[in-house]
Motif scaffolding. Structure first.
Motif, PDB file in Angstrom:
ATOM      1  N   CYS A 229       0.903  -1.400   0.195  1.00  0.00           N
ATOM      2  CA  CYS A 229       0.107  -0.106  -0.056  1.00  0.00           C
ATOM      3  C   CYS A 229       0.934   1.019   0.119  1.00  0.00           C
ATOM      4  O   CYS A 229       0.485   2.400   0.590  1.00  0.00           O
ATOM      5  CB  CYS A 229      -0.961  -0.044   1.262  1.00  0.00           C
ATOM      6  SG  CYS A 229      -1.996  -1.519   1.395  1.00  0.00           S
ATOM      7  N   LYS A 237      -3.933   5.863   1.406  1.00  0.00           N
ATOM      8  CA  LYS A 237      -3.480   5.094   0.247  1.00  0.00           C
ATOM      9  C   LYS A 237      -4.388   5.464  -0.828  1.00  0.00           C
ATOM     10  O   LYS A 237      -5.481   5.756  -1.077  1.00  0.00           O
ATOM     11  CB  LYS A 237      -3.914   3.605   0.720  1.00  0.00           C
ATOM     12  CG  LYS A 237      -3.162   3.425   2.053  1.00  0.00           C
ATOM     13  CD  LYS A 237      -3.727   1.764   2.522  1.00  0.00           C
ATOM     14  CE  LYS A 237      -3.005   1.561   4.036  1.00  0.00           C
ATOM     15  NZ  LYS A 237      -3.580   0.509   4.867  1.00  0.00           N
ATOM     16  N   GLU A 240      -3.499  -0.160  -4.202  1.00  0.00           N
ATOM     17  CA  GLU A 240      -3.049  -1.290  -3.280  1.00  0.00           C
ATOM     18  C   GLU A 240      -2.801  -2.407  -4.186  1.00  0.00           C
ATOM     19  O   GLU A 240      -3.585  -2.575  -5.246  1.00  0.00           O
ATOM     20  CB  GLU A 240      -3.835  -1.637  -2.370  1.00  0.00           C
ATOM     21  CG  GLU A 240      -4.277  -0.658  -1.454  1.00  0.00           C
ATOM     22  CD  GLU A 240      -5.355   0.348  -1.557  1.00  0.00           C
ATOM     23  OE1 GLU A 240      -6.051   0.328  -2.865  1.00  0.00           O
ATOM     24  OE2 GLU A 240      -5.729   1.208  -0.774  1.00  0.00           O
ATOM     25  N   GLU A 295      -8.989  -1.697   1.312  1.00  0.00           N
ATOM     26  CA  GLU A 295      -8.528  -2.477  -0.066  1.00  0.00           C
ATOM     27  C   GLU A 295      -8.631  -4.127   0.320  1.00  0.00           C
ATOM     28  O   GLU A 295      -8.159  -4.903  -0.241  1.00  0.00           O
ATOM     29  CB  GLU A 295      -7.124  -2.327   0.144  1.00  0.00           C
ATOM     30  CG  GLU A 295      -6.352  -2.560   1.310  1.00  0.00           C
ATOM     31  CD  GLU A 295      -6.432  -1.608   2.194  1.00  0.00           C
ATOM     32  OE1 GLU A 295      -5.368  -1.217   3.285  1.00  0.00           O
ATOM     33  OE2 GLU A 295      -7.149  -0.455   2.205  1.00  0.00           O
TER      34      GLU A 295
END
Length: 455
Positions: A229, A237, A240, A295
């Motif tokens: 990430c 972020k 990812e 993510e």
């Protein structure tokens, strides 16, 4: 299995949970603010309850309203999604007191791992490597100076209760300690109601790598292939991927083993993520998120495991039974966060009507989003509009698929970060893999749609 789950969230994550409930034959209840009256999660749930006006404090953070909605509709569990109340120990405790299952770990575990200093000590006791730094909290700037003498500079002071870069300052010399300590404590107090700080050695060149974990009430615990990430902006972020490019197998195994040690020491139930920094061939624990991550689809794509369905099964008291080979990544997956921000104007937040919406499709492409043509993006909440997830047999295929899908993705009516992602995919350093967290520092889209090279 649970009979009815209230989803205490909004947007794409609320839809994600509602869809998992439907596939498992579980009825769902949506809660929504007046700003989300036209939202898809309200429309697609089996039932929906309005819990207040647009401000989050009056709606999605309104614990009495959410608990009342659960009791009114007969929900036997609450899924908090991510953000809002997902890591609120008090909320988890209240759910337990009124007999509603909180889909997540216990209030005690949330409280322990939510305190960054306490989490460091917990990880250390479990045998997980931690970044050199303070033993617990630092009560004064003089204590920071003592750590500087011991470990050298630069150091980083961090908010014990915080995240997202708030209450955090890098200290490069002893002369900076006093001001950095005072500013970080003030910012942490304003943001989290807690100005306490701890200190770590600041690692200049690092990657951000995390391990998805699951645990059940029967002592079962599982660690999944890592996610890289490192592409971030202001500690948020943006991209990812899994597996992490160029990560040696021995370090991959070490990360997974360390994450599992921590989960076992906690008696952890549900989904969570153990986060590490990776620098100079060494990895160090930084924090644990006691919830589902934004993510999580990246891990789902390379493991074949529906993490939300497993959360629901754990909450129902079932024993986890994951498919063989889940711990070995199958192919390569990438996720691109599409935010309502203008990357050409210093990521200025956007709000307004979505005039046209065309998500991409094709093999290996997944889009998690609550958008539709005519939907009005409110200014009151997080800027995340959609997550584009692509999967291929290897990283080059995932890169090509990501570029194709991003080029196909169309959202008009407001500016988004779609052009930034396309520019990143054309960047030679990113394509080589293994970029550090500073990759996007000081960079924004130029007028021709590119991003300037790092100096």
């Amino acid at each position: 299995m649970l009979s009815k789950v209230l989803v205490a969230n909004r947007g794409e994550i609320a839809l994600r949970v509602i869809r998992a409930c439907r596939e498992l034959g579980v009825r769902s209840v949506a809660v929504y603010s007046t700003a989300d009256a036209d939202s898809l999660h309200r429309m697609l749930a089996d039932e929906a309850v309005c819990i207040g006006p647009p401000p989050a404090q009056s709606s999605y953070l309104n614990v009495p309203a959410i608990v009342s909605a659960a009791e009114l509709t007969g929900a036997d569990a609450i899924h908090p999604g991510y953000g809002f109340l997902a890591e609120n120990a008090r909320f988890a405790e209240i759910c337990a007191r009124v007999g509603i299952k909180f889909i997540g770990p216990s209030a005690e575990v949330i409280s322990t791992m939510g305190d960054k200093a306490a989490a460091r000590e917990t990880a250390k006791r479990a045998g997980v490597p931690i970044t050199p730094g303070s033993e617990g909290l630092c009560a004064s700037a003089s204590e920071v100076r003592e750590i500087g003498k011991r470990f050298g500079y630069p150091l980083v002071v961090k908010a014990s209760a915080g995240g997202g870069g708030k209450g955090m300052r890098v200290v490069r010399s002893e002369s900076e300690v006093e001001g950095a300590f005072r500013e970080a404590s003030r910012e942490a107090g304003a943001a989290f109601g807690d100005g306490s700080l701890y200190v770590e050695k600041f690692l200049e060149e690092l990657r951000h790598i995390e391990i998805q974990v699951l645990g059940d009430a029967h002592g079962g615990s599982y660690a999944f292939p890592e996610r890289d990430c490192s592409v971030q902006r202001r500690y948020q972020k943006l991209i990812e991927e899994s597996p992490a490019p160029g990560l040696p197998e021995k370090h991959r195994e070490g990360l997974m083993e360390s994450a599992k040690k921590l989960v076992d020491s906690l008696g952890y139930e549900g989904a969570g993520t153990v986060e590490f920094v990776y620098s100079g061939g060494e990895f160090y624990f930084i924090e644990m998120n006691t919830r589902l991550q934004v993510e999580h689809p990246v891990t789902e794509m390379v493991s074949g495991v529906d993490l939300v369905a497993e959360q629901l099964r754990v909450a129902a008291g079932e024993k986890l039974d994951l498919p063989e080979g889940y711990e070995r990544p199958e192919g390569h997956a990438m996720e691109f966060r599409i935010n309502a921000e203008d990357p050409k104007r210093n990521f200025l937040p956007q709000a307004g009507n979505v005039e046209f919406y065309n998500p991409p499709g094709g093999p290996g492409v997944r889009v998690d989003s609550h958008l539709y043509a005519g939907y009005r993006v409110p200014p009151n909440y997080d800027s995340l509009l959609a997550k584009l997830i692509v999967h291929g047999k290897d990283r080059p295929v995932a890169l090509a698929r990501g570029a194709r899908a991003l080029d196909e993705f169309a959202i008009s009516g407001l500016e988004t970060t779609l052009p930034l992602h396309l520019a990143v995919l054309e960047d030679e350093e990113f394509r080589r893999g293994g970029v550090p967290t500073r990759f996007l520092d000081g960079r924004a889209l130029t007028s021709d749609g590119g991003i300037p090279r790092l100096s």
